[in-house]
Scaffold this active site. Structure first.
Site, PDB file in Angstrom:
ATOM      1  CD  GLU A 158      -2.994   5.403   6.874  1.00  0.00           C
ATOM      2  OE1 GLU A 158      -2.930   5.517   5.632  1.00  0.00           O
ATOM      3  OE2 GLU A 158      -2.117   4.800   7.542  1.00  0.00           O
TER       4      GLU A 158
ATOM      5  CG  HIS B  35      -5.969   1.981   4.982  1.00  0.00           C
ATOM      6  ND1 HIS B  35      -5.506   2.877   5.919  1.00  0.00           N
ATOM      7  CD2 HIS B  35      -5.009   1.050   4.834  1.00  0.00           C
ATOM      8  CE1 HIS B  35      -4.303   2.488   6.317  1.00  0.00           C
ATOM      9  NE2 HIS B  35      -3.976   1.390   5.679  1.00  0.00           N
TER      10      HIS B  35
ATOM     11  CB  SER C   3       4.563  -2.373  12.281  1.00  0.00           C
ATOM     12  OG  SER C   3       4.197  -1.026  12.568  1.00  0.00           O
TER      13      SER C   3
ATOM     14  CD  GLU D 150      -3.918  -2.571   7.211  1.00  0.00           C
ATOM     15  OE1 GLU D 150      -2.789  -2.809   6.793  1.00  0.00           O
ATOM     16  OE2 GLU D 150      -4.526  -1.517   6.948  1.00  0.00           O
TER      17      GLU D 150
ATOM     18  N   GLY E 273       2.005   1.852  10.907  1.00  0.00           N
ATOM     19  CA  GLY E 273       3.007   2.905  10.797  1.00  0.00           C
ATOM     20  C   GLY E 273       3.666   3.258  12.118  1.00  0.00           C
TER      21      GLY E 273
ATOM     22  N   GLY F 262       2.482  -1.290   4.344  1.00  0.00           N
ATOM     23  CA  GLY F 262       2.600   0.124   4.008  1.00  0.00           C
ATOM     24  C   GLY F 262       4.055   0.529   3.847  1.00  0.00           C
ATOM     25  N   GLY F 263       4.664   1.027   4.940  1.00  0.00           N
ATOM     26  CA  GLY F 263       6.026   1.572   4.901  1.00  0.00           C
ATOM     27  C   GLY F 263       7.031   0.676   4.199  1.00  0.00           C
TER      28      GLY F 263
ATOM     29  CG  ASN G  46      -1.730   1.224   1.396  1.00  0.00           C
ATOM     30  OD1 ASN G  46      -1.848   2.024   0.466  1.00  0.00           O
ATOM     31  ND2 ASN G  46      -2.323   1.402   2.573  1.00  0.00           N
ATOM     32  CD1 TRP G  47       3.706   1.399  -2.975  1.00  0.00           C
ATOM     33  CD2 TRP G  47       3.131   2.355  -4.922  1.00  0.00           C
ATOM     34  NE1 TRP G  47       4.360   0.736  -3.986  1.00  0.00           N
ATOM     35  CE2 TRP G  47       4.029   1.302  -5.198  1.00  0.00           C
ATOM     36  CE3 TRP G  47       2.639   3.094  -5.994  1.00  0.00           C
ATOM     37  CZ2 TRP G  47       4.439   0.982  -6.490  1.00  0.00           C
ATOM     38  CZ3 TRP G  47       3.040   2.771  -7.280  1.00  0.00           C
ATOM     39  CH2 TRP G  47       3.936   1.723  -7.516  1.00  0.00           C
ATOM     40  CE  LYS G  48      -0.061   3.196   4.853  1.00  0.00           C
ATOM     41  NZ  LYS G  48      -0.143   3.285   6.301  1.00  0.00           N
TER      42      LYS G  48
HETATM   43  P1  PGA Z   1       2.451  -0.061   7.779  1.00  0.00           P
HETATM   44  O1  PGA Z   1       1.017   0.252   7.097  1.00  0.00           O
HETATM   45  O2  PGA Z   1       2.934  -1.342   7.165  1.00  0.00           O
HETATM   46  O3  PGA Z   1       3.298   1.122   7.417  1.00  0.00           O
HETATM   47  O4  PGA Z   1       2.203  -0.198   9.231  1.00  0.00           O
HETATM   48  C1  PGA Z   1       0.110  -0.777   6.837  1.00  0.00           C
HETATM   49  C2  PGA Z   1      -1.115  -0.190   6.141  1.00  0.00           C
HETATM   50  O5  PGA Z   1      -1.482   0.937   6.448  1.00  0.00           O
HETATM   51  O6  PGA Z   1      -1.736  -0.837   5.288  1.00  0.00           O
END
Ligand code: PGA
Length: 271
Positions: free
Chosen positions: A97, A95, A232, A186, A192, A253-254, A9-11
């Site tokens: 966020e 998601h 994470s 999640e 994150g 994500g990251g 997930n590149w956000k």
């Molecule tokens: P993260 O994000 O791996 O940076 O914790 C996961 C996500 O938001 O899908």
């Protein structure tokens, strides 16, 4: 057998140039790899989807959000029709966020699931509790509500579609790709933050999610739906999650922002 699924997930990161380079680079690495790979997906910012789509070979390409109406006066939104027009696999839905910063609710999530699945697009539906909900012990109830309140918005036709795909999947004994629906668990406090859930905690919640899915659909359907863990996950801890029998993959994500790191995680699923 549910084949493992690793999704990046590149956000709201990358430029057109870095997105294109990454996407080509990753697919070349996958083509040249001699390991048995999982299914792999990338959730890109919408603005890059049209450029990335023609480069798509083995990697599934997802939007990060979609509107439920086929078209209309909804400034800033994108529709399922637009995704279909660009030959996109599907979209993330809800998601955390989006829940946290953009007022996504279980109701709007359900309408998005219905829109995607009725158009034969795939959905990755994200659920998960906040730190407060985890600490109060209420997290299973929260997750159950996130699932039940969303799927109540889906038509019988959409439910039949999910159930039929499950039957096909189970009768062939191999991963028929694509399965229309995946769930991503999640926990909000793990996204994150570097503070991942323990494998035991994720394992227990995944088992609970599958039980709720069997109440919403049926046992056979619930068994075919992949449940990914996100929060994470990185190269140094991915093996622990991916080798658990209740965890069918990861939403990353990251650690998905760099193609070398992400490729490394994809190769770790050859267990
Ligand atoms: P993260 O994000 O791996 O940076 O914790 C996961 C996500 O938001 O899908």
């Amino acid at each position: 057998m549910r084949k493992k699924y690793v999704v990046g997930n590149w956000k709201m990161f990358k430029t057109s140039e870095t997105a294109l380079n990454y996407f080509s680079d990753l697919q070349n690495k996958l083509r040249d790899s001699t390991t048995v790979l999982p299914d792999i997906g990338i959730c890109s910012p919408a603005v890059f989807l049209q450029e990335l789509s023609p480069l798509k070979r083995s990697v599934h390409l997802y939007a990060q959000n979609v509107h439920w109406e086929p078209e209309g006066a909804f400034t800033g939104e994108i529709s399922t029709q637009m995704l279909l027009g660009c030959n996109i696999t599907g979209s993330l839905v809800a998601h955390s966020e989006r829940r946290q910063y953009f007022n996504e609710t279980n109701l709007s999530a359900g309408k998005k699931l219905n829109a995607l699945l009725s158009q034969n697009l795939q959905a990755i539906y994200c659920v998960g509790e906040s730190l407060q909900e985890r600490e109060s012990g209420e997290f299973n109830n929260i997750i159950e509500t996130q699932l039940k309140d969303a799927f109540i918005q889906c038509s019988q036709e959409v439910k039949n579609h999910i159930q039929t795909s499950a039957k096909e999947h189970n009768s062939t004994q191999i991963s028929v790709h694509p399965q229309p629906l995946s769930i991503a668990y999640e926990p909000v406090w793990a996204i994150g933050t570097g503070k991942a859930a323990t494998v035991k905690d994720a394992h227990d919640v995944h088992q609970f999610i599958r039980k709720v899915l069997s109440e919403i659909f049926d046992h056979e359907t619930a068994n075919s739906i992949r449940i990914l863990y996100g929060g994470s996950v990185k190269a140094s801890n991915a093996v622990e999650y991916l080798s658990d029998d209740k965890i069918d993959g990861a939403l990353i994500g990251g650690a998905s922002l760099n193609p070398d790191d992400f490729f490394k995680i994809c190769c770790l699923t050859n267990l």
